[in-house]
Design a protein around this motif. Structure first.
Motif, PDB file in Angstrom:
ATOM      1  N   ALA A  39       0.834  -1.210   0.000  1.00  0.00           N
ATOM      2  CA  ALA A  39       0.000   0.000   0.000  1.00  0.00           C
ATOM      3  C   ALA A  39       0.864   1.255   0.000  1.00  0.00           C
ATOM      4  CB  ALA A  39      -0.911  -0.015   1.227  1.00  0.00           C
ATOM      5  N   ASN A  40       0.268   2.347  -0.482  1.00  0.00           N
ATOM      6  CA  ASN A  40       0.965   3.635  -0.461  1.00  0.00           C
ATOM      7  C   ASN A  40       1.009   4.171   0.972  1.00  0.00           C
ATOM      8  OD1 ASN A  40       1.584   6.359  -0.486  1.00  0.00           O
ATOM      9  ND2 ASN A  40       0.678   6.683  -2.523  1.00  0.00           N
ATOM     10  N   PRO A  41       2.205   4.384   1.519  1.00  0.00           N
ATOM     11  CA  PRO A  41       2.335   4.805   2.919  1.00  0.00           C
ATOM     12  C   PRO A  41       1.580   6.103   3.210  1.00  0.00           C
ATOM     13  CG  PRO A  41       4.510   4.519   1.895  1.00  0.00           C
ATOM     14  CD  PRO A  41       3.504   4.182   0.848  1.00  0.00           C
ATOM     15  N   ARG A  42       1.572   7.027   2.250  1.00  0.00           N
ATOM     16  CA  ARG A  42       0.884   8.315   2.445  1.00  0.00           C
ATOM     17  C   ARG A  42      -0.619   8.096   2.605  1.00  0.00           C
ATOM     18  NH1 ARG A  42       3.786  12.636   4.092  1.00  0.00           N
ATOM     19  NH2 ARG A  42       5.782  11.570   4.057  1.00  0.00           N
ATOM     20  N   TRP A  43      -1.128   7.214   1.776  1.00  0.00           N
ATOM     21  CA  TRP A  43      -2.559   6.921   1.813  1.00  0.00           C
ATOM     22  C   TRP A  43      -2.919   6.262   3.136  1.00  0.00           C
ATOM     23  CZ3 TRP A  43      -4.945   1.810   0.888  1.00  0.00           C
ATOM     24  CH2 TRP A  43      -6.342   1.878   0.832  1.00  0.00           C
ATOM     25  N   ILE A  44      -2.104   5.300   3.561  1.00  0.00           N
ATOM     26  CA  ILE A  44      -2.345   4.636   4.846  1.00  0.00           C
ATOM     27  C   ILE A  44      -2.325   5.659   5.970  1.00  0.00           C
ATOM     28  CG2 ILE A  44      -1.375   3.016   6.521  1.00  0.00           C
ATOM     29  CD1 ILE A  44      -2.632   1.561   4.228  1.00  0.00           C
TER      30      ILE A  44
END
Length: 428
Positions: free
Chosen positions: A220-225
Motif C-alpha cells: 500500500a501507499n504509505p501516504r494513503w495509509i
DNA sequence: TCTGGGGTCCTAGGACCC
DNA sequence: TCTGGGGTCCTAGGACCC
C-alpha cells in the motif's frame, strides 16, 4: 520533534547506502505454562492454562489447550465445563516465579547478544547487525536457554522489528528458528490482523479498504495509509517493506507507576479497604525505589464492580501533589489513607482500589535541581535490602494488615520455587 | 469589543500491546 | 458466584500567549 522526524529518523538518507539492519526477536513459548512445566515435567504434552489475578481470565495456554479452542483472555468461569471435561490442568498466576524465570532467560540472552532490549516479561529484541551467521547464533542461543533455564524459546530474524515478529510466529509453528526478508512470499499468507500493531479497530478499517494480508499492507501507499491510520500506520508499511523505523529502546524510567487489583471478594468496610490500599502503596513505592525514582504526586481510586448489573455503582479518584519529591512509604500511606477517607461512601460493595504515583523523577535529578526530598530514605533502603535478601514480603507495614480479608484469590497457585525458602522444590 | 495567524503546552481519550 | 493489570504512543482540542 514533528511526526515526520519521528517516522523517518531511522530511515536511510537519500542516495546513501545504509548497512542492512537485522533484528532477532527471542520469544518464550507459552511462557507462564512453560515456567510451571519446568517444575512439573509430567505436564508436558498435556493441556495447561494459567489464570490472571483473582483467577479471572485465562492468560496463558499450552499448545494442547489452544487446540481445544480455549481463547486467550477468556473468562475462566465460561470455560470451566470444557476445562473439567478435557482434564485441563489449571494454575493461578505465580508472578514471583515468572518474574524470576524471566530474569534468568534475559541474562542468558544478554550473554550472547551485542545489544538487546527486554521488550516484555517473555520477549527480547536483539540487534544482530554485524553477526556473521545469524542462524547459527540463534540455534546456539535457543539450545543454551533451554539447557540453562528449561524454558523453550522461538527466534525470528528479519531486517525490521515488525518483520522479526512475523518471522517469530513462523518459527513457533516450525523449527523454532526462522529467518526471512521483506521479499518473503510468506507475507502473502500472513493475515493483516496478526501484524504487530494492528488491533481490532485497525483490522476492521484495513479490511474495508480491501487489505487482508501483510503483503497487501506492505504494497500500500504509505501516504494513503497515513491518511486514515496516522503515523503509526505509515510506519507499519515501511517496516513491512524492510525499512527500519523502530530501533532498540534503552531502559526507560517510568514517569507514572500503578498498583491496583480487584479484591478477592466485595468489601464494604473502610478498614479493609485501607489495608488493601496500604498494600498497593507499599508495593508501588518499592518498585519506584528500585528504579531510583521519587514521585511528586499520587492518584488514589476506588470503585464498585462495573460488570455487576445489580450493585449500585460508584467510582471516585483524586490526585494530590506532594510538598516535595517523595519515595518514603510511611508518608505515602498517610497521604493515601487521607484521600481514601474522602472518597469512601458508606453503603457500596467495593470491588477494586489502587494507587498511581505521578511525575516520577530520578533521585539524581532531584539533587541537581536543588529540590528537597521529604521522608525517611535510610529506613526504606534498609527495608528494601532485607526484602531483596529474604524474599518479597519478609518485612512489611502493619498498615497492610495481617489477615488480608481483601487478598486476591489464587487457590491454584504452584509454589514459588525460586524466591521463597519455605517453598523450595522437594525431591524424592 | 472585534479582527487574524501562528505557536506552545496540557489533558483526555483512543488504540494497542503483553 | 465467578470478566486481569500495567503499560506506551498518538491525536484532537482547549487554554493561553504574542
Amino acid at each position: 520533534m514533528g511526526c515526520c522526524e519521528v517516522l523517518l529518523k531511522a530511515l536511510p538518507r537519500n542516495g546513501q547506502e545504509k548497512v542492512m539492519s537485522l533484528f532477532a526477536l527471542v520469544d518464550c513459548n507459552n511462557f507462564y505454562v512453560s515456567c510451571e512445566r519446568v517444575f512439573a515435567p509430567h505436564l508436558n504434552h498435556k493441556p495447561v492454562v494459567v489464570l490472571s489475578n483473582n483467577d479471572g481470565c485465562i492468560v496463558a495456554r499450552s499448545n494442547e489447550a489452544k487446540a481445544l479452542g480455549i481463547q486467550m483472555g477468556a473468562p475462566f468461569y465460561k470455560n470451566k465445563r470444557l476445562i473439567e471435561k478435557q482434564r485441563v490442568r489449571v494454575f493461578s498466576s505465580n508472578y514471583q516465579l515468572y518474574a524470576d524465570m524471566s530474569d534468568r532467560v534475559m541474562q542468558a540472552v544478554a550473554r550472547h547478544s551485542p545489544n538487546m532490549e527486554v521488550y516484555s516479561i517473555d520477549e527480547a529484541f536483539v540487534d544482530l547487525t554485524g553477526i556473521s551467521d545469524p542462524m547459527l547464533w540463534a540455534t546456539d542461543l535457543r539450545r543454551k536457554i533451554r539447557q540453562w533455564t528449561g524454558i523453550p524459546v522461538s527466534i525470528g530474524i528479519a531486517p525490521t522489528k515488525t518483520l522479526s515478529k512475523v518471522a517469530n510466529q513462523i518459527a513457533k509453528k516450525h523449527t523454532g528458528v526462522f529467518q526471512m526478508d521483506a521479499q518473503s512470499g510468506i507475507l502473502q499468507y500472513f493475515p493483516v490482523e496478526e501484524v504487530w500493531g494492528v488491533g481490532r479497530k485497525t483490522a476492521q478499517k484495513l479490511q474495508m479498504m480491501g487489505i487482508r494480508t501483510a503483503k497487501d499492507l506492505q504494497a500500500a501507499n504509505p501516504r494513503w495509509i497515513r491518511s486514515f491510520l496516522g503515523v503509526v500506520g505509515e510506519r507499519m508499511v515501511h517496516e513491512l517493506y524492510g525499512r527500519a523505523c523502530l530501533s532498540l529502546e534503552g531502559e526507560v524510567n517510568k514517569k507514572n507507576m500503578v498498583s491496583s487489583r480487584a479484591f478477592g471478594k466485595k468489601l464494604t468496610m473502610l478498614e479493609d479497604i485501607e489495608c488493601a490500599l496500604s498494600s498497593h502503596i507499599q508495593k508501588v513505592c518499592a518498585k519506584m525505589r528500585a528504579q531510583k525514582g521519587c514521585a511528586q504526586g499520587m492518584m488514589v481510586f476506588l470503585q464498585t464492580n462495573a460488570f455487576s448489573k445489580t450493585d449500585p455503582q460508584y467510582r471516585a479518584s483524586r490526585v494530590i501533589g506532594f510538598e516535595g519529591p517523595l519515595s518514603d512509604t510511611v508518608t505515602m500511606i498517610k497521604r493515601g489513607k487521607a484521600i481514601l477517607h474522602d472518597l469512601y461512601r458508606l453503603g457500596y460493595a467495593y470491588h477494586k482500589c489502587g494507587v498511581m504515583l505521578l511525575d516520577i523523577l530520578p533521585k539524581s535529578q532531584v539533587q541537581l535541581d536543588g529540590l528537597v526530598m521529604v521522608g525517611n530514605d535510610q529506613l526504606m533502603s534498609l527495608m528494601d535490602q532485607v526484602n531483596h535478601h529474604m524474599g518479597p514480603g519478609a518485612l512489611f507495614f502493619a498498615a497492610t494488615g495481617v489477615q488480608a480479608r481483601w487478598q486476591t484469590r489464587c487457590t491454584l497457585r504452584s509454589d514459588r520455587y525460586t524466591t521463597q525458602w519455605a517453598e523450595l522444590l522437594q525431591v524424592g
